[in-house]
Design a protein around this motif. Structure first.
Motif, PDB file in Angstrom:
ATOM      1  N   ARG A 152      26.366  71.652  44.820  1.00 10.75           N
ATOM      2  CA  ARG A 152      25.661  72.681  45.346  1.00 10.75           C
ATOM      3  C   ARG A 152      25.645  72.834  46.952  1.00 10.75           C
ATOM      4  O   ARG A 152      25.989  74.039  47.426  1.00 10.75           O
ATOM      5  N   GLU A 153      25.081  71.932  47.611  1.00 11.85           N
ATOM      6  CA  GLU A 153      25.222  71.916  48.921  1.00 11.85           C
ATOM      7  C   GLU A 153      26.739  71.844  49.464  1.00 11.85           C
ATOM      8  O   GLU A 153      26.942  72.645  50.504  1.00 11.85           O
ATOM      9  N   LEU A 163      23.051  79.092  46.749  1.00 13.92           N
ATOM     10  CA  LEU A 163      22.447  79.114  45.267  1.00 13.92           C
ATOM     11  C   LEU A 163      21.305  77.942  45.323  1.00 13.92           C
ATOM     12  O   LEU A 163      21.344  76.872  46.087  1.00 13.92           O
ATOM     13  N   SER A 165      18.659  74.990  43.851  1.00 14.05           N
ATOM     14  CA  SER A 165      18.766  74.066  42.976  1.00 14.05           C
ATOM     15  C   SER A 165      18.163  74.263  41.695  1.00 14.05           C
ATOM     16  O   SER A 165      17.128  75.119  41.524  1.00 14.05           O
ATOM     17  N   VAL A 182      25.647  81.378  38.444  1.00 11.43           N
ATOM     18  CA  VAL A 182      26.441  80.585  39.269  1.00 11.43           C
ATOM     19  C   VAL A 182      27.621  81.511  39.398  1.00 11.43           C
ATOM     20  O   VAL A 182      28.217  81.687  40.473  1.00 11.43           O
ATOM     21  N   PRO A 188      33.067  78.484  39.737  1.00 12.45           N
ATOM     22  CA  PRO A 188      32.292  76.911  40.198  1.00 12.45           C
ATOM     23  C   PRO A 188      33.431  76.022  40.074  1.00 12.45           C
ATOM     24  O   PRO A 188      33.400  74.802  40.710  1.00 12.45           O
ATOM     25  N   PHE A 399      23.975  70.459  40.671  1.00 13.60           N
ATOM     26  CA  PHE A 399      22.971  71.521  41.151  1.00 13.60           C
ATOM     27  C   PHE A 399      21.523  70.976  41.005  1.00 13.60           C
ATOM     28  O   PHE A 399      20.490  71.913  41.190  1.00 13.60           O
TER      29      PHE A 399
END
Length: 401
Positions: A152-153, A163, A165, A182, A188, A399
């Motif tokens: 995610r990061e 987005l 977590s 997402v 993704p 995430f």
């Protein structure tokens, strides 16, 4: 002291402020004594400096950031520095690379006990001991472990995709709703393989071409400096430890033959097991056991994985096994988000999470045959972008933090 403030100003001027990691927001900065731990390269110094930039004006001399490996400390002690700082009105002292200062714990204890109004933040290696001999800091200090970037990061760093977590509980309860959220802002799977190769350590942003060299430098630093200084690794065995990591990068996840591994690096079995524990503490690998309640010091792990997939791509001389990469990613993201993992067992599933959830990891065609008898079981499948029942995309577990 003036030299320290000059360097303090220089550090603050150059710290990037584009993005503050979520882990920094979870730290209770009001605690009197904080330890920020983590392997080299995950951004501990940046977290400290960003906090100072966000909470103090540039000319504020009530706060001081310094590094314990500075030449200043060849002629000055931490106690002396803290004493002068407090006499000048100092209230917040940030000391980076604390593990490089000899007898640091004893002096930090003295500072903590003497200067009641001083807040102290230290950062150092994952191997940092908080109860070192007579200077037991474990009852005084609040520790925080900083991992590398989650998937995610990475999406935020790489593509400015913002987005939130999710918790594991929320993900497992409504996986399809999460995946749809997402997918409404990105694809993704588009960046997932790139993250597995070069997205874990934040310094990848500096240069993707030199990233493998930088990761190897991190590995060498941990082995040649931190393990020798903090865990008593014999200098003559540092090359053998590097060889051990290369062997693990080629292993199938279930192929743990300690006798064979020990013979290949010419180290006794008991010593190899000790080194594996040290390497886990230093965040270079993960040991998994089937029953955490029955572990002994000389017990061999049931499964060994490198800490994160980037290490596999750097250490392996051949293309890493995709099955191992998938398990390595899953394990890293779950442990980094605070969950306890056990080896599920050959007949039951790959991982047991928090002593109750069983997860099988595999490709898009992975089914529930291995976990069909488990009450709370899921499949984490690669190469899919949506969830189907309890079959959840592997990337979604990136995430959790």
């Amino acid at each position: 002291m003036d030299k320290l403030f000059e360097r303090h100003d220089s550090y603050l001027e150059n710290v990037p402020m584009g993005y503050v990691r979520e882990v920094a927001m979870r730290i209770d900065w009001n605690s009197r004594l904080i330890a920020i731990k983590g392997p080299k390269g995950v951004g501990k110094s940046t977290i400290m400096l960003q906090h100072i930039r966000n909470n103090f004006t540039p000319d504020n001399r009530h706060v001081l950031y310094c590094s314990a490996d500075s030449s200043y400390f060849t002629n000055h002690t931490l106690e002396e520095t803290a004493d002068q700082f407090v006499k000048r009105g100092g209230t917040d002292l940030y000391i980076d690379e604390i593990h490089k200062y000899r007898n640091w714990s004893r002096e930090i204890k003295e500072i903590y006990d003497l200067h009641k109004g001083l807040k102290i933040v230290i950062s150092g290696s994952s191997l940092l001991k908080l109860n070192d001999g007579d200077a037991d800091l474990s009852r005084r200090i609040v520790p925080y472990q900083v991992p590398g970037l989650s998937y995610r990061e990475y999406l935020l760093f790489e593509r400015d995709i913002r987005l939130e977590s999710t918790s594991l509980q929320e993900l497992l309860k409504a996986p399809n709703a999460f995946c749809s959220k997402v997918k409404s802002v990105c694809k993704p799977l588009e960046s997932f393989n790139d993250y597995l190769k070069h997205g874990y350590y934040p310094f990848y942003i500096e240069s993707r071409n030199t990233y493998p060299i930088q990761v190897e430098n991190v590995i060498d630093y941990i082995i040649n400096v931190e393990l020798t200084q903090l865990r008593g690794l014999e200098v003559g065995n540092t090359r053998k430890i590097k060889a051990l990591l290369k062997i693990i990068s080629h292993l199938q996840p279930f192929d743990v033959d300690i006798a064979k591994i020990s013979k290949s690096i010419a180290i006794q079995r008991g010593t190899t097991i000790k080194y594996l524990k040290d390497l886990e503490e230093s965040k270079l690998l993960v040991r998994l056991f089937q029953n955490l309640d029955a572990i002994t010091d000389l017990q061999k792990p049931d499964k060994i994985l490198l800490d994160n997939p980037n290490l596999m791509y750097v250490l392996s001389d051949v293309e890493p096994q995709i099955g191992t990469i998938r398990e390595c990613f899953f394990c890293n993201q779950l442990i980094s988000s605070g969950h306890v993992l056990e080896y599920g067992g050959m007949a039951k599933g790959d991982f047991k999470i928090d002593d109750r959830i069983m997860v099988e990891v595999g490709g898009k065609d992975k089914d529930f045959s291995q976990v069909r008898d488990e009450a709370d079981a899921y499949v984490a499948a690669d190469d899919i972008d949506s969830a189907t029942g309890r079959k959840i995309p592997l990337w979604a577990f990136g995430f959790l933090y």
